[in-house]
Design a protein around this motif. Structure first.
Motif, PDB file in Angstrom:
ATOM      1  N   ASN A 253     -13.122   2.203  -0.530  1.00 39.11           N
ATOM      2  CA  ASN A 253     -13.602   0.891  -0.950  1.00 39.11           C
ATOM      3  C   ASN A 253     -13.971   0.030   0.258  1.00 39.11           C
ATOM      4  N   LEU A 254     -13.122   0.030   1.284  1.00 41.65           N
ATOM      5  CA  LEU A 254     -13.416  -0.728   2.494  1.00 41.65           C
ATOM      6  C   LEU A 254     -14.658  -0.195   3.200  1.00 41.65           C
ATOM      7  N   ALA A 255     -14.806   1.132   3.218  1.00 41.63           N
ATOM      8  CA  ALA A 255     -15.961   1.729   3.880  1.00 41.63           C
ATOM      9  C   ALA A 255     -17.260   1.391   3.149  1.00 41.63           C
TER      10      ALA A 255
ATOM     11  N   CYS B 167      -4.544   6.087  -1.252  1.00 38.59           N
ATOM     12  CA  CYS B 167      -4.942   5.558   0.064  1.00 38.59           C
ATOM     13  C   CYS B 167      -6.406   5.880   0.363  1.00 38.59           C
ATOM     14  N   ILE B 168      -6.852   7.066  -0.049  1.00 34.89           N
ATOM     15  CA  ILE B 168      -8.249   7.443   0.179  1.00 34.89           C
ATOM     16  C   ILE B 168      -9.193   6.516  -0.570  1.00 34.89           C
TER      17      ILE B 168
ATOM     18  N   LYS C 101      -8.633   3.416  -1.509  1.00 32.18           N
ATOM     19  CA  LYS C 101      -8.622   2.099  -0.867  1.00 32.18           C
ATOM     20  C   LYS C 101      -9.456   2.102   0.407  1.00 32.18           C
ATOM     21  N   GLY C 102      -9.321   3.180   1.187  1.00 30.09           N
ATOM     22  CA  GLY C 102     -10.144   3.290   2.389  1.00 30.09           C
ATOM     23  C   GLY C 102     -11.612   3.443   2.067  1.00 30.09           C
TER      24      GLY C 102
ATOM     25  N   ASN D  79       0.791  -1.225   0.000  1.00 33.94           N
ATOM     26  CA  ASN D  79       0.000   0.000   0.000  1.00 33.94           C
ATOM     27  C   ASN D  79       0.826   1.278   0.000  1.00 33.94           C
TER      28      ASN D  79
END
Length: 407
Positions: free
Chosen positions: A137-139, A131-132, A134-135, A78
């Motif tokens: 996507n998880l959210a 990074c935003i 990827k975060g 990452n």
């Protein structure tokens, strides 16, 4: 330890309580069961006390090493791999690139020129937006899972319906973040000397702008977002499922090898379903790394086409990786996924789908090198901190167990 196997030196006394097995008619010494955890028939020849393998000292280093490798792999994937991702994406979207950089060594002089001409952070552009996304996507997956009740993890699925729900959740989450992924891709490949540096939250603004231009974008050759969502979601879910299948096959192969290697050893219980078992964690980690590397290589040509569709019509100016000292605009006019594929093959050959593959090789080599270095460092540290075992004390412990049994 002289005379360890000779039991004539010990006077055998009758145990406190005996039990008879109704099926085999064997008489068992219950005191032996209390000491070693299982029965031993008295009507069989005694072979001495069993060897007690204390594998605690072996499991702890394995646990530390597995945890350290997991953390190192996560950070590398990452964060530390981002400069190589920037290089490969710039090569992928550059349809007029003459040097395809399929091998790693052709990129080294170009990178040196980029650093001389621009700042040291030139290969770290877009790290915040990446990074935003990827975060995000998880959210999105977490919210969808809580709202719909669909399983978020593949291992939570127990039926065909749940598997379908899980795949649908993945598809929806990829489709939702596609506009923001496009904005992040632009920030990753655009040249610092030809455009202003974006702010940290500009990825949300540009992403919502792509959503508003769902039907007919205001920029010339930019594809509508609905024309990009389908190939992007298909690419994402296919790569995800293929990685799961390969990981499952790899886990079974590694377990079979371990079972064959330690089939006579109780300290390596390969059938244990305890998730904290260091051996199981190590196998899963190796399978995950192998499947990740394999999928990155196999799906590289498809990723090239997807990135070209995302970048088209965004008026992005990138660094010219033929020289490393100039910039070039991206001017393409693809009508869709298959048109991009056919045009690339016709104008650039099959090698055009592998532009920047050398950057991927460098990325994977750095990934494996960091994991290897982490393994060596943690192994040395655990060996230094591990207390020394005393052979004399170990022998005395076994001898005392034998005396207790026969006295």
């Amino acid at each position: 330890m002289a005379g360890f196997g000779d039991h004539s030196s010990f006077s055998y006394k009758r145990p406190f309580r005996l039990e008879r097995n109704k099926e085999t008619s064997d008489i068992y010494d219950t005191r032996y069961q209390q000491i070693y955890g299982y029965h031993t028939p008295l009507n069989e020849e005694y072979q001495g006390p069993p060897l007690v393998m204390d594998d605690t000292s072996e499991e702890e280093p394995n646990t530390y090493i597995t945890t350290a490798i997991s953390v190192a792999s996560l950070l590398t994937e990452n964060l530390l791999s981002h400069p190589f991702i920037v290089l490969r994406r710039q090569c992928q979207v550059h349809n007029c690139l003459k040097n395809y950089h399929i091998v790693p060594y052709t990129l080294l002089p170009v990178v040196a020129r980029l650093h001389r001409r621009q700042e040291v952070t030139t290969l770290w552009k877009g790290i915040g937006s990446t990074c935003i996304v990827k975060g995000l996507n998880l959210a999105v997956e977490d919210v969808l899972s809580k709202v719909t009740g669909w399983p978020k993890e593949f291992k939570q699925c127990g039926s065909i319906l749940q598997y379908m729900q899980h795949i649908t959740l993945k598809c929806i989450s990829i489709a939702i973040i596609t506009p923001f992924y496009s904005a992040s891709l632009v920030e990753t490949v655009q040249s610092d000397i030809a455009s202003d540096k974006p702010a940290l939250l500009d990825v949300f603004r540009d992403g919502f702008m792509r959503i508003l231009e769902w039907g007919s974008p205001s920029r010339g050759r930019m594809l509508p977002i609905w024309a990009i969502v389908l190939p992007t979601a298909t690419f994402g879910i296919t790569k995800y499922l293929a990685q799961l299948i390969l990981k499952g096959i790899t886990v079974r192969v590694l377990r079979f090898k371990q079972r064959h290697r330690h089939e006579l050893s109780d300290s390596y219980n390969i059938n244990s379903k305890n998730a904290s078992n260091p051996l199981i964690e190590d196998i899963n980690l190796k399978a995950n790394i192998f499947s990740f590397i394999t999928m990155e290589i196999i799906f590289y040509p498809v990723e090239t086409i997807i990135h070209r569709l995302h970048i088209q019509g965004t008026r992005t100016i990138i660094d010219n990786l033929d020289t490393g000292t100039s910039v070039t605009p991206i001017l393409t006019g693809y009508q869709g996924f298959f048109d991009c594929y056919n045009s690339t093959i016709a104008k650039e050959g099959v090698g055009g789908l592998y532009k920047g593959f050398g950057a991927l090789v460098l990325q994977l080599a750095a990934h494996l090198a960091i994991i290897k270095l982490t393994t060596l460092v943690v192994s040395e540290m655990t060996n230094l901190l591990k207390p020394a075992n005393s052979p004399t004390n170990s022998d005395e412990s076994v001898l005392n167990q034998q005396k207790y049994l026969f006295n």
